[in-house]
Design a protein around this motif. Structure first.
Motif, PDB file in Angstrom:
ATOM      1  N   UNK A 116      -1.533   6.792  -0.135  1.00  0.00           N
ATOM      2  CA  UNK A 116      -1.730   6.911  -1.573  1.00  0.00           C
ATOM      3  C   UNK A 116      -0.526   6.410  -2.359  1.00  0.00           C
ATOM      4  N   UNK A 117       0.674   6.772  -1.915  1.00  0.00           N
ATOM      5  CA  UNK A 117       1.895   6.299  -2.571  1.00  0.00           C
ATOM      6  C   UNK A 117       1.994   4.772  -2.491  1.00  0.00           C
ATOM      7  N   UNK A 118       1.640   4.225  -1.346  1.00  0.00           N
ATOM      8  CA  UNK A 118       1.686   2.770  -1.168  1.00  0.00           C
ATOM      9  C   UNK A 118       0.786   2.084  -2.196  1.00  0.00           C
ATOM     10  N   UNK A 119      -0.420   2.622  -2.346  1.00  0.00           N
ATOM     11  CA  UNK A 119      -1.389   2.011  -3.256  1.00  0.00           C
ATOM     12  C   UNK A 119      -0.984   2.178  -4.734  1.00  0.00           C
ATOM     13  N   UNK A 120      -0.543   3.381  -5.089  1.00  0.00           N
ATOM     14  CA  UNK A 120      -0.300   3.693  -6.497  1.00  0.00           C
ATOM     15  C   UNK A 120       1.113   3.328  -6.976  1.00  0.00           C
ATOM     16  N   UNK A 121       2.105   3.421  -6.104  1.00  0.00           N
ATOM     17  CA  UNK A 121       3.496   3.306  -6.559  1.00  0.00           C
ATOM     18  C   UNK A 121       4.223   2.064  -6.019  1.00  0.00           C
ATOM     19  N   UNK A 125       4.605  -2.779  -7.576  1.00  0.00           N
ATOM     20  CA  UNK A 125       5.940  -3.226  -7.987  1.00  0.00           C
ATOM     21  C   UNK A 125       6.385  -4.517  -7.299  1.00  0.00           C
ATOM     22  N   UNK A 126       5.604  -4.984  -6.347  1.00  0.00           N
ATOM     23  CA  UNK A 126       6.010  -6.181  -5.612  1.00  0.00           C
ATOM     24  C   UNK A 126       5.884  -7.423  -6.491  1.00  0.00           C
ATOM     25  N   UNK A 127       6.717  -8.418  -6.253  1.00  0.00           N
ATOM     26  CA  UNK A 127       6.597  -9.681  -7.002  1.00  0.00           C
ATOM     27  C   UNK A 127       5.242 -10.336  -6.723  1.00  0.00           C
ATOM     28  N   UNK A 148     -11.267  -1.423  -9.267  1.00  0.00           N
ATOM     29  CA  UNK A 148     -11.635  -2.843  -9.432  1.00  0.00           C
ATOM     30  C   UNK A 148     -10.489  -3.802  -9.122  1.00  0.00           C
ATOM     31  N   UNK A 149      -9.249  -3.394  -9.437  1.00  0.00           N
ATOM     32  CA  UNK A 149      -8.121  -4.272  -9.153  1.00  0.00           C
ATOM     33  C   UNK A 149      -7.902  -4.455  -7.672  1.00  0.00           C
ATOM     34  N   UNK A 150      -7.836  -3.338  -6.931  1.00  0.00           N
ATOM     35  CA  UNK A 150      -7.607  -3.437  -5.499  1.00  0.00           C
ATOM     36  C   UNK A 150      -8.806  -4.031  -4.766  1.00  0.00           C
ATOM     37  N   UNK A 151      -9.993  -3.818  -5.277  1.00  0.00           N
ATOM     38  CA  UNK A 151     -11.182  -4.389  -4.634  1.00  0.00           C
ATOM     39  C   UNK A 151     -11.109  -5.911  -4.581  1.00  0.00           C
ATOM     40  N   UNK A 152     -10.380  -6.521  -5.554  1.00  0.00           N
ATOM     41  CA  UNK A 152     -10.220  -7.969  -5.569  1.00  0.00           C
ATOM     42  C   UNK A 152      -8.990  -8.444  -4.793  1.00  0.00           C
ATOM     43  N   UNK A 153      -8.062  -7.526  -4.552  1.00  0.00           N
ATOM     44  CA  UNK A 153      -6.758  -7.926  -3.999  1.00  0.00           C
ATOM     45  C   UNK A 153      -6.609  -7.595  -2.522  1.00  0.00           C
TER      46      UNK A 153
END
Length: 677
Positions: A116-121, A125-127, A148-153
């Motif tokens: 969860x932290x990986x996904x949300x935080x 922040x990565x370039x 919707x954002x992560x579903x595309x990424x």
């Protein structure tokens, strides 16, 4: 440097890396996905069971990224402190660098709490342009896909076993001898770790051959790597049940493990090496094999108890299930005995849902007749036309799910008495009657069944159609009421002859000719070896217990005609006080006594006869008959004359009453022998 030459490397690491590159096979789809992600950035989530090759794939990804000039940051969840601070410290170059960094996280299941932290935080922040690959045993949780954002990424990449061609290439790269590849592939399939361990061990064994099986050190290593620790003995047992059965449902678990079945089922379905289907849960093939092999070696008695418990559950399901559910239960029963009699070579267990069984409808007649003519001959087609009009309920059709196309059909004809018209229309049923008369004629209330199959040539070998046809045959036999004989008509040169014999179906001699083709009738006498005894015989074959050599007709219970049975009842009453005579009485070997003998047929027969005498007295119209029986056989009168005198009856009247009583006892017991009640 020549291919395979390890000299001239700058370091040992370079030599090791070159060996790994030579051994890498397959994974074309995953490499293509990584190549695309290198150009666009994003997140790939590689997931699959232990030993399937996730770490090897990440090593290849690192090479591809380095070759593209991208800086790579590798992380290993097995050595990483599972805290946000530790994760950020280890990935500082990625956070502070440009957008070309590549982060490869292996064994993410060891730090799963960070998801969860990986996904949300962290990841947001990565370039832009950075690429992250997460590899672990479990797929990404549902929260990734609902955003919707992560579903595309994010792109999940489920990692499966190597296909057959890549598995062969894998063994070739490791120098495995040709003769060893068959048993290695049969054990490991395309599972990379199992293939690697098997290749390493078998390659060192100068005695290894086509009969190779994995040693216990290989089994133990695979168990540690694939399964690891489990929470409790109950969880271990649930896992062993899942490995032994075709598919596991909560209902089955409740039968075998009545306590906490729901919680155990939920635990099973969350394991990374357990998959779900419309029928239930099933483990990865290699996990199934190593759990089975380990339990049989470690606890043979526990394995046998588990097997018999699951078998009893499935047998009851076959008997009581609605007709559409019978095939699934029989398929599961066959899977329990997949190592018996070449079953694994005769059933495919593939294409689930590819073909389905359909009921017969009158409009199907032209298609069935055409198919019978195509796969056999005109005489066979005429027999199909005759029986579809006479017994339409006997037919089952098999169609492709996608198109509805007819690919095969079968019939199970129920015959109670011979008919000249039927014999003239169908030589197969005529021959079945002749064989039954020669081996053991039907008794009143009994019937015989004749099974036939018509399947297109491309589906006649191992296929989903042949699976369903076999399951329907056994389902019919185990559910039939008062069936004396079942006959399976097959071409006399069928390659299934030994397989059928292992399941106690034998070519009983008389063959039928249909349009010039010769058919053998593989028979089983269900009076001599009833369903429960037949199932017990399969269990003994699987568990390695002694089994009487099968042969036509099958040895088992004694099958008596009505006259033979009545004579045996009369002798049994006369010998009630003589255990040796009762043990030798033909009744002692019948179904009537066998199920109640408890190891002492003489004692059981005496009890059954005495109870039958007492039942005569429950009918007010038969009280006088009961008195004659009791005085003669239960009260110890030395002669019939003495019994008549005790009853105060003329001898002729007494004899008449006694004969009527004996007849009543015989009728009662005959009914129980035939009908089971």
């Amino acid at each position: 440097m020549a291919a395979g030459d390890d000299r001239g490397f700058a370091t040992l690491g370079h030599r090791l890396q070159a060996a790994r590159e030579r051994a890498f096979v397959g994974r074309g789809e995953e490499l293509a996905a990584f190549g695309t992600a290198l150009r666009s950035g994003g997140v790939l989530w590689v997931h699959g069971p232990g030993g399937v090759g996730k770490s090897t794939l990440l090593q290849r990804f690192a090479q591809e990224a380095a070759a593209a000039g991208r800086p790579v940051t590798p992380l290993d969840g097995r050595t990483l402190d599972p805290t946000p601070a530790a994760f950020e410290a280890a990935t500082a170059p990625l956070l502070t660098g440009g957008g070309d960094g590549v982060l490869l996280v292996d064994a993410f299941e060891r730090v799963q709490g960070l998801e969860g932290w990986l996904r949300e935080r962290f990841l947001p922040r990565l370039p832009d342009g950075a690429l992250v690959v997460v590899a672990g045993r479990t797929p990404p949780d549902v929260m990734w896909t609902v955003d919707p954002g992560w579903a595309q990424t994010l792109r999940p990449l489920p990692l499966r076993d190597l296909d057959a061609r890549d598995a062969e290439a894998f063994l070739d790269a490791r120098g495995v001898a040709e003769g060893l590849r068959g048993p290695l592939l049969a054990f490991a399939g395309g599972h990379p770790l199992a293939l690697s361990l098997g290749a390493a061990v078998a390659g060192k064994d100068s005695e290894a051959s086509a009969r190779w099986t994995p040693a216990q050190d290989v089994i133990a290593t695979l168990l540690d790597q694939l399964v690891g620790e489990v929470p409790s003995p109950a969880h271990r047992h649930a896992l062993e049940v899942c490995a032994h059965t075709y598919v596991t449902t909560e209902d089955l678990l409740r039968h075998v493990l009545p306590d906490d079945a729901a919680a155990l089922f939920t635990w099973l379905r969350r394991l990374p090496f357990v998959e779900s289907s419309r029928r239930g849960l099933f483990p990865h093939d290699v996990v199934r094999e190593v759990l089975e092999a380990d339990l049989r070696w470690r606890d043979p008695r526990g394995y046998a108890d588990m097997h018999r418990g699951i078998g009893a559950y499935l047998a009851e399901r076959i008997r009581t299930a609605a007709d559409p559910d019978v095939l699934e239960a029989v398929g599961s029963l066959f899977h329990l005995h997949r190592s018996v009699g070449g079953t694994a070579e005769q059933i495919s267990w593939r294409g689930d849902g590819e073909v389905y069984e359909d009921l017969f409808r009158p409009a199907d007649v032209p298609a069935l007749v055409r198919m019978a003519a195509e796969v056999e001959n005109a005489a066979s087609a005429a027999a199909v036309a005759f029986w579809t009009a006479r017994q339409p309920e006997a037919f089952r059709l098999y169609r492709r799910t996608r198109t509805g196309e007819l690919v095969g059909f079968c019939s199970w004809l129920r015959l109670s008495r011979p008919s000249a018209e039927e014999a003239a229309a169908d030589p197969v049923t005529a021959t079945a009657w002749e064989n039954a008369r020669a081996l053991g004629p039907l008794r009143p209330g009994e019937h015989l069944a004749v099974g036939r199959t018509w399947v297109r040539a491309e589906e006649s070998a191992l296929s989903p159609v042949s699976d369903l046809v076999q399951w329907r045959a056994i389902g019919y036999c185990l559910r039939a009421d008062r069936m004396a004989w079942s006959f399976m008509a097959m071409r006399h040169d069928t390659p299934m002859r030994d397989y059928l014999a292992a399941f106690d179906f034998h070519d009983v001699g008389g063959h039928a000719r249909v349009g010039g083709a010769e058919y053998a009738l593989f028979a089983h006498d269900w009076r001599a070896v009833p369903a429960d005894a037949w199932l017990e015989r399969l269990d003994r074959l699987l568990l390695g217990d002694p089994v009487d050599a099968p042969g036509p007709p099958a040895a088992g219970l004694t099958v008596l005609t009505r006259e033979e049975f009545a004579d045996a009842v009369r002798r049994g009453l006369r010998h009630l006080s003589r255990p040796a005579e009762l043990a030798a009485n033909p009744l002692a070997g019948t179904r009537l006594v066998a199920g109640a003998s408890g190891g002492d047929p003489a004692k059981a027969l005496r009890r059954i006869l005495e109870e039958a005498v007492e039942r005569v007295g429950r009918d007010p119209r038969a009280v006088k008959f009961h008195r004659a029986l009791k005085a003669t056989y239960l009260a110890g009168a030395p002669t019939q004359e003495a019994a008549a005198e005790r009853l105060g009856l003329p001898f002729t009247t007494y004899r008449r009453h006694l004969a009527s009583g004996v007849e009543r006892v015989g009728e009662d017991l005959w009914h129980r022998e035939i009908h089971g009640t």
